[in-house]
Motif scaffolding. Structure first.
Motif, PDB file in Angstrom:
ATOM      1  N   TYR A  35       0.840  -1.192   0.000  1.00  0.00           N
ATOM      2  CA  TYR A  35       0.000   0.000   0.000  1.00  0.00           C
ATOM      3  C   TYR A  35       0.882   1.251   0.000  1.00  0.00           C
ATOM      4  O   TYR A  35       1.983   1.253   0.558  1.00  0.00           O
ATOM      5  CB  TYR A  35      -0.882   0.064   1.246  1.00  0.00           C
ATOM      6  N   GLY A  40      -2.096  12.228   5.412  1.00  0.00           N
ATOM      7  CA  GLY A  40      -3.459  12.735   5.534  1.00  0.00           C
ATOM      8  C   GLY A  40      -4.499  11.909   4.803  1.00  0.00           C
ATOM      9  O   GLY A  40      -5.671  12.275   4.772  1.00  0.00           O
ATOM     10  N   GLN A  41      -4.079  10.796   4.211  1.00  0.00           N
ATOM     11  CA  GLN A  41      -5.006   9.946   3.469  1.00  0.00           C
ATOM     12  C   GLN A  41      -4.970   8.516   3.995  1.00  0.00           C
ATOM     13  O   GLN A  41      -4.066   8.137   4.745  1.00  0.00           O
ATOM     14  CB  GLN A  41      -4.642   9.950   1.983  1.00  0.00           C
ATOM     15  N   GLY A  42      -5.961   7.746   3.586  1.00  0.00           N
ATOM     16  CA  GLY A  42      -5.938   6.322   3.883  1.00  0.00           C
ATOM     17  C   GLY A  42      -5.019   5.591   2.935  1.00  0.00           C
ATOM     18  O   GLY A  42      -4.652   6.113   1.878  1.00  0.00           O
ATOM     19  N   PRO A  43      -4.617   4.378   3.293  1.00  0.00           N
ATOM     20  CA  PRO A  43      -3.748   3.598   2.410  1.00  0.00           C
ATOM     21  C   PRO A  43      -4.430   3.285   1.087  1.00  0.00           C
ATOM     22  O   PRO A  43      -5.635   3.065   1.038  1.00  0.00           O
ATOM     23  CB  PRO A  43      -3.495   2.313   3.206  1.00  0.00           C
ATOM     24  N   LEU A  45      -4.118   0.649  -2.186  1.00  0.00           N
ATOM     25  CA  LEU A  45      -3.484  -0.583  -2.624  1.00  0.00           C
ATOM     26  C   LEU A  45      -2.698  -0.362  -3.903  1.00  0.00           C
ATOM     27  O   LEU A  45      -3.203   0.213  -4.864  1.00  0.00           O
ATOM     28  CB  LEU A  45      -4.549  -1.662  -2.868  1.00  0.00           C
ATOM     29  N   GLN A  48      -1.269  -6.664  -5.129  1.00  0.00           N
ATOM     30  CA  GLN A  48      -1.604  -7.805  -4.282  1.00  0.00           C
ATOM     31  C   GLN A  48      -1.040  -9.076  -4.905  1.00  0.00           C
ATOM     32  O   GLN A  48      -1.226  -9.320  -6.093  1.00  0.00           O
ATOM     33  CB  GLN A  48      -3.125  -7.933  -4.150  1.00  0.00           C
ATOM     34  N   GLU A  98      -6.872 -14.370   0.911  1.00  0.00           N
ATOM     35  CA  GLU A  98      -7.271 -13.014   0.531  1.00  0.00           C
ATOM     36  C   GLU A  98      -8.557 -12.564   1.191  1.00  0.00           C
ATOM     37  O   GLU A  98      -8.851 -11.383   1.203  1.00  0.00           O
ATOM     38  CB  GLU A  98      -7.354 -12.879  -0.982  1.00  0.00           C
ATOM     39  N   GLN A 102      -6.160  -8.406   7.204  1.00  0.00           N
ATOM     40  CA  GLN A 102      -4.776  -8.131   6.851  1.00  0.00           C
ATOM     41  C   GLN A 102      -4.017  -7.613   8.063  1.00  0.00           C
ATOM     42  O   GLN A 102      -4.542  -6.836   8.852  1.00  0.00           O
ATOM     43  CB  GLN A 102      -4.734  -7.092   5.728  1.00  0.00           C
ATOM     44  N   PHE A 104      -0.575  -5.600   9.153  1.00  0.00           N
ATOM     45  CA  PHE A 104       0.328  -4.639   8.538  1.00  0.00           C
ATOM     46  C   PHE A 104       1.678  -4.591   9.238  1.00  0.00           C
ATOM     47  O   PHE A 104       1.785  -4.802  10.458  1.00  0.00           O
ATOM     48  CB  PHE A 104      -0.285  -3.241   8.587  1.00  0.00           C
TER      49      PHE A 104
ATOM     50  N   PHE B  35     -14.040  -3.418   7.757  1.00  0.00           N
ATOM     51  CA  PHE B  35     -12.942  -3.498   8.719  1.00  0.00           C
ATOM     52  C   PHE B  35     -12.718  -2.127   9.350  1.00  0.00           C
ATOM     53  O   PHE B  35     -12.933  -1.095   8.724  1.00  0.00           O
ATOM     54  CB  PHE B  35     -11.635  -3.904   8.021  1.00  0.00           C
ATOM     55  N   TYR B  37      -9.426  -0.216  11.326  1.00  0.00           N
ATOM     56  CA  TYR B  37      -8.025  -0.269  11.716  1.00  0.00           C
ATOM     57  C   TYR B  37      -7.687   0.973  12.524  1.00  0.00           C
ATOM     58  O   TYR B  37      -8.222   2.050  12.280  1.00  0.00           O
ATOM     59  CB  TYR B  37      -7.102  -0.317  10.487  1.00  0.00           C
ATOM     60  N   GLN B  39      -4.452   3.440  13.637  1.00  0.00           N
ATOM     61  CA  GLN B  39      -3.081   3.794  13.266  1.00  0.00           C
ATOM     62  C   GLN B  39      -2.538   4.827  14.248  1.00  0.00           C
ATOM     63  O   GLN B  39      -2.822   6.024  14.134  1.00  0.00           O
ATOM     64  CB  GLN B  39      -3.012   4.319  11.836  1.00  0.00           C
ATOM     65  N   MET B  45      -0.506  -0.109  11.303  1.00  0.00           N
ATOM     66  CA  MET B  45      -1.952  -0.286  11.178  1.00  0.00           C
ATOM     67  C   MET B  45      -2.347  -1.504  11.997  1.00  0.00           C
ATOM     68  O   MET B  45      -1.876  -2.607  11.744  1.00  0.00           O
ATOM     69  CB  MET B  45      -2.344  -0.496   9.709  1.00  0.00           C
ATOM     70  N   PHE B  47      -5.298  -4.011  13.214  1.00  0.00           N
ATOM     71  CA  PHE B  47      -6.641  -4.502  12.932  1.00  0.00           C
ATOM     72  C   PHE B  47      -7.462  -4.523  14.222  1.00  0.00           C
ATOM     73  O   PHE B  47      -7.004  -5.034  15.249  1.00  0.00           O
ATOM     74  CB  PHE B  47      -6.563  -5.899  12.322  1.00  0.00           C
ATOM     75  N   PHE B  91      -9.244   4.081  10.678  1.00  0.00           N
ATOM     76  CA  PHE B  91      -9.631   3.919   9.286  1.00  0.00           C
ATOM     77  C   PHE B  91     -10.682   2.829   9.150  1.00  0.00           C
ATOM     78  O   PHE B  91     -10.537   1.731   9.688  1.00  0.00           O
ATOM     79  CB  PHE B  91      -8.419   3.547   8.418  1.00  0.00           C
ATOM     80  N   ARG B  95     -13.914  -4.458   1.748  1.00  0.00           N
ATOM     81  CA  ARG B  95     -13.399  -5.376   0.742  1.00  0.00           C
ATOM     82  C   ARG B  95     -14.592  -6.011   0.063  1.00  0.00           C
ATOM     83  O   ARG B  95     -15.448  -6.588   0.725  1.00  0.00           O
ATOM     84  CB  ARG B  95     -12.519  -6.433   1.397  1.00  0.00           C
ATOM     85  N   ASN B 100     -11.919  -8.200  -6.650  1.00  0.00           N
ATOM     86  CA  ASN B 100     -10.682  -8.909  -6.316  1.00  0.00           C
ATOM     87  C   ASN B 100     -10.393  -8.897  -4.824  1.00  0.00           C
ATOM     88  O   ASN B 100      -9.241  -9.082  -4.427  1.00  0.00           O
ATOM     89  CB  ASN B 100      -9.471  -8.302  -7.046  1.00  0.00           C
ATOM     90  N   ASN B 101     -11.410  -8.656  -4.034  1.00  0.00           N
ATOM     91  CA  ASN B 101     -11.197  -8.560  -2.585  1.00  0.00           C
ATOM     92  C   ASN B 101     -10.204  -7.457  -2.222  1.00  0.00           C
ATOM     93  O   ASN B 101      -9.537  -7.532  -1.186  1.00  0.00           O
ATOM     94  CB  ASN B 101     -10.732  -9.898  -2.008  1.00  0.00           C
ATOM     95  N   ASP B 102     -10.050  -6.451  -3.085  1.00  0.00           N
ATOM     96  CA  ASP B 102      -9.178  -5.320  -2.749  1.00  0.00           C
ATOM     97  C   ASP B 102      -9.744  -4.553  -1.569  1.00  0.00           C
ATOM     98  O   ASP B 102     -10.942  -4.349  -1.470  1.00  0.00           O
ATOM     99  CB  ASP B 102      -9.065  -4.361  -3.934  1.00  0.00           C
ATOM    100  N   MET B 103      -8.875  -4.106  -0.696  1.00  0.00           N
ATOM    101  CA  MET B 103      -9.279  -3.327   0.465  1.00  0.00           C
ATOM    102  C   MET B 103      -9.270  -1.848   0.093  1.00  0.00           C
ATOM    103  O   MET B 103      -8.259  -1.330  -0.365  1.00  0.00           O
ATOM    104  CB  MET B 103      -8.305  -3.574   1.617  1.00  0.00           C
ATOM    105  N   ARG B 104     -10.404  -1.184   0.294  1.00  0.00           N
ATOM    106  CA  ARG B 104     -10.509   0.260   0.036  1.00  0.00           C
ATOM    107  C   ARG B 104     -10.668   0.957   1.376  1.00  0.00           C
ATOM    108  O   ARG B 104     -11.567   0.615   2.154  1.00  0.00           O
ATOM    109  CB  ARG B 104     -11.720   0.577  -0.840  1.00  0.00           C
ATOM    110  N   PHE B 105      -9.830   1.944   1.613  1.00  0.00           N
ATOM    111  CA  PHE B 105      -9.828   2.643   2.892  1.00  0.00           C
ATOM    112  C   PHE B 105     -10.507   4.000   2.777  1.00  0.00           C
ATOM    113  O   PHE B 105     -10.441   4.659   1.741  1.00  0.00           O
ATOM    114  CB  PHE B 105      -8.399   2.861   3.382  1.00  0.00           C
ATOM    115  N   GLY B 106     -11.115   4.430   3.890  1.00  0.00           N
ATOM    116  CA  GLY B 106     -11.579   5.793   3.989  1.00  0.00           C
ATOM    117  C   GLY B 106     -10.436   6.730   4.322  1.00  0.00           C
ATOM    118  O   GLY B 106      -9.291   6.304   4.482  1.00  0.00           O
ATOM    119  N   ALA B 107     -10.756   8.004   4.443  1.00  0.00           N
ATOM    120  CA  ALA B 107      -9.731   9.017   4.708  1.00  0.00           C
ATOM    121  C   ALA B 107      -9.302   9.064   6.165  1.00  0.00           C
ATOM    122  O   ALA B 107      -8.289   9.683   6.502  1.00  0.00           O
ATOM    123  CB  ALA B 107     -10.227  10.390   4.275  1.00  0.00           C
TER     124      ALA B 107
END
Lengths: 113, 115
Positions: A35, A40-43, A45, A48, A98, A102, A104, B35, B37, B39, B45, B47, B91, B95, B100-107
């Protein structure tokens, strides 16, 4: 159990130089992620891996970024050449499969001068 | 379009009180996971909690609980009995099976616990 290991912890380079990051996932974790987290932002991707194969690299800027996981364990992420906007924390994560949570690493903080 | 929205850039809470961190999401995939997380300033990060889209009950993990309202597409994190060590960025992430089960995060939301 040992967590996700990343090195280096910090890296400072000049623009147009090259840099590489290393990640050792949790033992037995088949899935590995890289990632990019801009301040100031989220991770976000980048790529993978499932074992040593790429599952998703749609957000990887392939003109300058590359990653590999040759033996399905450790992984390296390379930037060549670096740009100012690459300044960020690069996080590696792994999961058993998957669809599992996750875990980190501590990340590598990259600063481009 | 934003997949994950966290509308609170920063939140303050008094030590020992409860706090709710908001998260809304956007998906048409019936199979997804949510999810949270944490930080800390050190950068790792951590979980906290997971909620599957088919789970009937709200997830709980110690002092963390997830208020899952599927029809409203919200997955708020509730932290009970706040501690000073809870001060961190939080955060929300999603997913989707079809992505593709990609993880998308908020701000993220920065939580500060006051003594």
């Amino acid at each position: 159990e040992a967590g996700v290991a990343q090195s280096p912890r910090y890296k400072i380079i000049e623009k147009r130089q090259s840099v590489a990051f290393w990640c050792n996932p949790i033992s037995g974790h088949a899935t590995l992620y890289w990632y990019q987290q801009i301040l100031g932002q989220g991770p976000k991707l980048l790529i993978q891996f499932q074992n040593n194969g790429v599952v998703d690299d749609s957000q990887l800027p392939k003109d300058r970024f590359s990653a590999e996981r040759l033996k399905g364990v450790d992984s390296t992420l390379k930037i060549q050449p670096a740009k100012l906007e690459d300044s960020a924390v690069y996080l590696c994560a792994s999961s058993l499969q998957e669809n599992q949570p996750q875990h980190f690493g501590d990340g590598t903080r990259l600063s481009i001068l | 379009a934003q997949k994950i929205t966290q509308t609170q850039p920063g939140m303050f809470v008094q030590e020992k009180e409860a706090v709710t961190l908001d998260c809304t999401y956007d998906t048409s995939d019936p199979s997804y996971g949510l999810f949270w997380y944490k930080q800390p300033s050190s950068g790792e990060m951590i979980f906290l909690i997971y909620q599957g889209s088919y789970d009937q009950q709200n997830a709980t993990e110690g002092r963390y609980s997830l208020n899952f309202q599927k029809a409203r597409k919200s997955a708020n994190l509730v932290i009970s009995a706040s501690q000073l060590g809870d001060s961190a960025m939080y955060f929300c992430a999603m997913r989707e099976h079809e992505d593709n089960n990609d993880m998308r995060f908020g701000a993220g939301t920065r939580l500060t616990v006051k003594p």
